[in-house]
Design a protein around this motif. Structure first.
Motif, short mmCIF file in Angstrom:
data_model
loop_
_atom_site.label_atom_id
_atom_site.label_comp_id
_atom_site.label_asym_id
_atom_site.label_seq_id
_atom_site.Cartn_x
_atom_site.Cartn_y
_atom_site.Cartn_z
N ASN A 183 61.78 32.18 29.44
CA ASN A 183 63.13 31.69 29.69
C ASN A 183 63.68 32.12 31.05
O ASN A 183 64.78 31.72 31.43
N ASP A 185 64.37 32.13 34.85
CA ASP A 185 64.34 31.24 36.01
C ASP A 185 64.13 32.12 37.24
O ASP A 185 65.05 32.75 37.75
N THR A 187 63.52 31.48 40.30
CA THR A 187 64.06 31.06 41.61
C THR A 187 65.58 31.00 41.64
O THR A 187 66.17 30.70 42.68
N SER A 188 66.22 31.30 40.51
CA SER A 188 67.68 31.26 40.47
C SER A 188 68.26 32.26 41.47
O SER A 188 67.94 33.45 41.44
N SER A 200 63.72 22.52 47.11
CA SER A 200 63.63 22.11 45.71
C SER A 200 62.18 22.04 45.25
O SER A 200 61.84 22.48 44.14
N ASP A 203 60.91 25.56 44.88
CA ASP A 203 61.40 26.15 43.63
C ASP A 203 60.57 25.67 42.44
O ASP A 203 60.19 26.46 41.56
N ASN A 207 58.31 28.06 40.01
CA ASN A 207 58.58 28.14 38.57
C ASN A 207 57.38 27.70 37.74
O ASN A 207 57.09 28.29 36.69
N GLN A 208 56.68 26.67 38.19
CA GLN A 208 55.48 26.23 37.48
C GLN A 208 54.41 27.34 37.49
O GLN A 208 53.73 27.56 36.49
N LYS A 257 64.20 40.05 40.13
CA LYS A 257 64.13 39.37 38.84
C LYS A 257 63.38 40.22 37.81
O LYS A 257 63.76 40.31 36.64
#
Length: 287
Positions: A183, A185, A187-188, A200, A203, A207-208, A257
């Protein structure tokens, strides 16, 4: 009960006699007194012995093992020096704390600092009992990394209630965070570098990548045992690329993070090995 002279520590020129169980140790006040202030104080009120013709002071140590006292003297005396090891360290620590033998306490602590990796749980147990803060922290890193295994060890039940609770709380928090890793993120809030003209897309790529990495360390339902904390951190911190923005993400964004999600990790002996590839969870005395 008849008493016998110790075969190692009965010196003809000794000026004080220790009686331990049925064994007599004739030793030197200056050597023993320097090692222990408590023993030095005992000499002032020791009564002369009736069993030796030269009437030297006698000190009886009740409830102690003659073998332990012999080993301790062998550690103190330079001519019979024996090393502290895993077999004798518990008795050395108990005896030296009771009789305030600081040099032996220090030697035992140095032994644990060198060797704690070979026996982390026992090192933690001794550090817990004798308040060795640094050893406590370092050994806890290795215990938490294999916590399900160490929790089944009988020594675990001998840890203080405080330490057992701290370990359980820390490891439970880790497994809870592991279950929620998908859950996150990553790159947030990330500020891309000036060279990154497709933020984008970048990001999405990051995330992938971390979704795939999360699958390596977190499988639902969670495996038993879960991935060790050091293993989780190593997988997540593998390089994601060679571009400037990738490096910036790994250097600044990911540590923030990771810390927010899992808490603080450190390498073993953090001050000495800041570039250690393995980082660990830990607990500290008094936290």
């Amino acid at each position: 009960m008849s008493q016998q002279n110790n075969q190692i520590h009965y010196y003809i020129d000794g000026d004080v006699l220790f009686i331990v169980e049925d064994t007599k140790f004739r030793v030197h006040k200056n050597i023993i007194g320097l090692a222990s202030k408590m023993f030095n104080d005992m000499f002032t009120c020791a009564t002369p012995t009736q069993s030796d013709s030269d009437n030297i002071p006698e000190v009886e140590l009740e409830g102690e093992s003659s073998k332990t006292f012999e080993n301790l003297l062998s550690h103190i005396y330079p001519n019979t020096f024996i090393d502290i090891n895993w077999v004798n360290i518990a008795e050395f620590l108990r005896f030296s704390e009771k009789y305030i033998i600081d040099s032996v306490l220090l030697s035992a602590m140095k032994f644990l600092e060198r060797e704690f990796r070979k026996n982390p749980l026992y090192s933690l147990f001794l550090a817990d009992r004798y308040h060795f803060k640094s050893i406590y922290k370092e050994s806890s890193k290795l215990v938490l990394d294999k916590f399900p295994e160490y929790k089944r060890n009988e020594i675990f039940s001998q840890l203080s209630l405080y330490t057992r609770n701290c370990l359980i709380k820390k490891y439970t928090s880790y497994t809870d965070s592991l279950a929620k890793l998908a859950n996150v993120d990553f790159t947030s809030g990330y500020l891309h570098c000036d060279e990154c003209n497709k933020q984008s897309e970048h990001d999405l790529k990051i995330n992938q990548e971390f979704i795939e990495r999360s699958k390596q360390v977190q499988i639902l339902p969670l495996p038993l045992p879960p991935t060790p904390p050091s293993g989780t951190r190593k997988i997540l911190f593998n390089s994601i690329g060679y571009k400037t923005c990738d490096n910036q993400f790994m250097t600044f964004q990911l540590p923030r993070k990771f810390k927010k999600h899992f808490g603080v990790f450190e390498p073993l002996e953090c001050k000495k090995h800041k570039k250690d590839p393995k980082f660990y969870l830990y607990i500290e005395l008094g936290e």
